[in-house]
Design an enzyme around this catalytic site. Structure first.
Site, PDB file in Angstrom:
ATOM      1  N   ARG A 104     -51.402  59.487  18.749  1.00  0.00           N
ATOM      2  CA  ARG A 104     -51.933  60.704  19.378  1.00  0.00           C
ATOM      3  C   ARG A 104     -52.378  61.670  18.299  1.00  0.00           C
ATOM      4  O   ARG A 104     -51.613  61.980  17.391  1.00  0.00           O
ATOM      5  CB  ARG A 104     -50.847  61.410  20.195  1.00  0.00           C
ATOM      6  CG  ARG A 104     -50.403  60.696  21.391  1.00  0.00           C
ATOM      7  CD  ARG A 104     -49.718  61.624  22.371  1.00  0.00           C
ATOM      8  NE  ARG A 104     -48.670  62.468  21.824  1.00  0.00           N
ATOM      9  CZ  ARG A 104     -47.965  63.328  22.542  1.00  0.00           C
ATOM     10  NH1 ARG A 104     -48.214  63.463  23.830  1.00  0.00           N
ATOM     11  NH2 ARG A 104     -47.035  64.053  22.008  1.00  0.00           N
ATOM     12  N   THR A 108     -55.275  67.445  19.533  1.00  0.00           N
ATOM     13  CA  THR A 108     -55.892  67.246  20.861  1.00  0.00           C
ATOM     14  C   THR A 108     -54.995  66.437  21.800  1.00  0.00           C
ATOM     15  O   THR A 108     -55.222  66.423  23.003  1.00  0.00           O
ATOM     16  CB  THR A 108     -57.217  66.473  20.718  1.00  0.00           C
ATOM     17  OG1 THR A 108     -56.897  65.144  20.236  1.00  0.00           O
ATOM     18  CG2 THR A 108     -58.168  67.153  19.754  1.00  0.00           C
ATOM     19  N   ASP A 200     -39.303  62.369  19.385  1.00  0.00           N
ATOM     20  CA  ASP A 200     -40.384  61.476  18.966  1.00  0.00           C
ATOM     21  C   ASP A 200     -39.831  60.056  18.812  1.00  0.00           C
ATOM     22  O   ASP A 200     -39.042  59.771  17.898  1.00  0.00           O
ATOM     23  CB  ASP A 200     -40.980  61.975  17.649  1.00  0.00           C
ATOM     24  CG  ASP A 200     -42.220  61.187  17.256  1.00  0.00           C
ATOM     25  OD1 ASP A 200     -43.277  61.788  17.093  1.00  0.00           O
ATOM     26  OD2 ASP A 200     -42.119  59.937  17.127  1.00  0.00           O
ATOM     27  N   ASP A 203     -40.466  58.240  15.390  1.00  0.00           N
ATOM     28  CA  ASP A 203     -39.672  58.814  14.295  1.00  0.00           C
ATOM     29  C   ASP A 203     -38.200  58.444  14.429  1.00  0.00           C
ATOM     30  O   ASP A 203     -37.521  58.145  13.437  1.00  0.00           O
ATOM     31  CB  ASP A 203     -39.816  60.342  14.280  1.00  0.00           C
ATOM     32  CG  ASP A 203     -41.151  60.783  13.702  1.00  0.00           C
ATOM     33  OD1 ASP A 203     -41.837  59.944  13.081  1.00  0.00           O
ATOM     34  OD2 ASP A 203     -41.510  61.962  13.875  1.00  0.00           O
TER      35      ASP A 203
HETATM   36  C1  PRP Z   1     -45.955  58.221  21.104  1.00  0.00           C
HETATM   37  C2  PRP Z   1     -45.418  57.217  22.072  1.00  0.00           C
HETATM   38  C3  PRP Z   1     -46.629  56.890  22.908  1.00  0.00           C
HETATM   39  C4  PRP Z   1     -47.364  58.196  22.958  1.00  0.00           C
HETATM   40  C5  PRP Z   1     -47.148  58.812  24.307  1.00  0.00           C
HETATM   41  O1  PRP Z   1     -46.661  57.611  20.087  1.00  0.00           O
HETATM   42  O2  PRP Z   1     -44.843  56.088  21.446  1.00  0.00           O
HETATM   43  O3  PRP Z   1     -47.442  55.865  22.370  1.00  0.00           O
HETATM   44  O4  PRP Z   1     -46.798  59.020  21.940  1.00  0.00           O
HETATM   45  O5  PRP Z   1     -47.857  59.975  24.431  1.00  0.00           O
HETATM   46  P1  PRP Z   1     -49.056  60.139  25.456  1.00  0.00           P
HETATM   47  O6  PRP Z   1     -48.585  59.617  26.770  1.00  0.00           O
HETATM   48  O7  PRP Z   1     -49.276  61.624  25.492  1.00  0.00           O
HETATM   49  O8  PRP Z   1     -50.254  59.439  24.935  1.00  0.00           O
HETATM   50  P2  PRP Z   1     -47.308  58.422  18.850  1.00  0.00           P
HETATM   51  O9  PRP Z   1     -48.684  58.862  19.184  1.00  0.00           O
HETATM   52  O10 PRP Z   1     -46.339  59.489  18.432  1.00  0.00           O
HETATM   53  O11 PRP Z   1     -47.497  57.322  17.744  1.00  0.00           O
HETATM   54  P3  PRP Z   1     -46.404  56.474  16.944  1.00  0.00           P
HETATM   55  O12 PRP Z   1     -45.796  55.504  17.933  1.00  0.00           O
HETATM   56  O13 PRP Z   1     -47.232  55.779  15.924  1.00  0.00           O
HETATM   57  O14 PRP Z   1     -45.384  57.389  16.374  1.00  0.00           O
HETATM   58  N1  URA Z   2     -44.320  60.787  22.248  1.00  0.00           N
HETATM   59  C1  URA Z   2     -43.009  60.772  21.928  1.00  0.00           C
HETATM   60  O1  URA Z   2     -42.575  59.999  21.065  1.00  0.00           O
HETATM   61  N2  URA Z   2     -42.183  61.631  22.573  1.00  0.00           N
HETATM   62  C2  URA Z   2     -42.621  62.471  23.518  1.00  0.00           C
HETATM   63  O2  URA Z   2     -41.801  63.233  24.086  1.00  0.00           O
HETATM   64  C3  URA Z   2     -43.991  62.473  23.836  1.00  0.00           C
HETATM   65  C4  URA Z   2     -44.811  61.605  23.190  1.00  0.00           C
END
Ligand code: PRP
Ligand code: URA
Length: 209
Positions: A104, A108, A200, A203
């Site tokens: 994400r 945005t 997160d 993380d």
């Molecule tokens: C997190 C999570 C989803 C997304 C959900 O990933 O694992 O993929 O956010 O959010 P959304 O429904 O608003 O799209 P992130 O973008 O943090 O990436 P990562 O898994 O690489 O940390």
């Molecule tokens: N992605 C995450 O990892 N946690 C949230 O709460 C939303 C998006």
């Protein structure tokens, strides 16, 4: 219209509580996500077709059941979805695994795709798309777009924690996709995090920040 299933099994709910707890460290968090993924895989495979076979027990012949050999694919949304794959494979080890890489944009909140690799026989497989979090729904909707663009027809989405905004986004964009979740939380906050959520997911799984 796609259905939403909330897995209220006590073991799933108990483990999810410790996944949510901010005092739970990376190692335990990863183990718990793996365990809940296995339990959710048990529930999500409830409708797998069976066929009759004959088997010989030490006592007599028996009419028995075996899986009808449906081809399955598991697709984690990178990176946090990876934390659920091994747990699912424990129950369905013959499934093939594809990957969709998305993150994400922090400003945005729109998903940015950086990697896609799916099994070559994509049209013949039923897919379980997995990600611990369904927040705005942008990532899940985009990942489903990506699978469908490459020929996937039958897709289920499975996550640990969802919120109403994300569920509505999938229902609107992909009404054919059923959603399987361990908890439906209250809302999104101004930063796009699920409240109360678990923070997160990526993380917490990988110890980054
Ligand atoms: C997190 C999570 C989803 C997304 C959900 O990933 O694992 O993929 O956010 O959010 P959304 O429904 O608003 O799209 P992130 O973008 O943090 O990436 P990562 O898994 O690489 O940390
Ligand atoms: N992605 C995450 O990892 N946690 C949230 O709460 C939303 C998006």
């Amino acid at each position: 219209m796609g259905k939403v299933y909330v897995f209220d099994h006590p073991l799933i709910q108990h483990k999810l509580t410790f996944i949510r707890d901010k005092e739970t460290g990376t190692k335990e968090f990863r183990e718990l996500v793996d365990e809940v993924a296995t339990l959710m895989a048990f529930e999500i495979t409830r409708d797998l077709p069976l066929e009759d076979i004959d088997v010989e027990t030490p006592v007599s012949k028996a009419k028995a059941k075996t899986l009808a050999g449906k081809k399955l694919g598991i697709v984690p949304i990178l990176r946090a979805g990876l934390g659920m794959v091994d747990g699912i494979l424990k129950l369905i080890p013959a499934a093939k695994v594809g990957h969709v890489g998305l993150y994400r944009d922090p400003e945005t909140l729109k998903p940015i795709e950086y990697y896609v690799k799916l099994p070559s026989d994509v049209e013949e497989r039923d897919f379980i798309l997995v990600d611990p979090m369904l927040a705005t729904g942008g990532s899940a909707v985009e990942a489903i777009n990506s699978l469908k663009k490459r020929g996937a027809v039958n897709i289920k989405f499975m996550c640990l924690v969802a919120c109403p905004e994300g569920v509505d986004a999938i229902k609107e964009a992909h009404p054919d996709v059923d959603i399987f979740i361990a908890a439906l939380d209250e809302k999104l906050n101004e930063k796009g995090y699920i409240v109360p959520g678990l923070g997160d997911a990526g993380d917490r799984l990988y110890g980054t920040k």
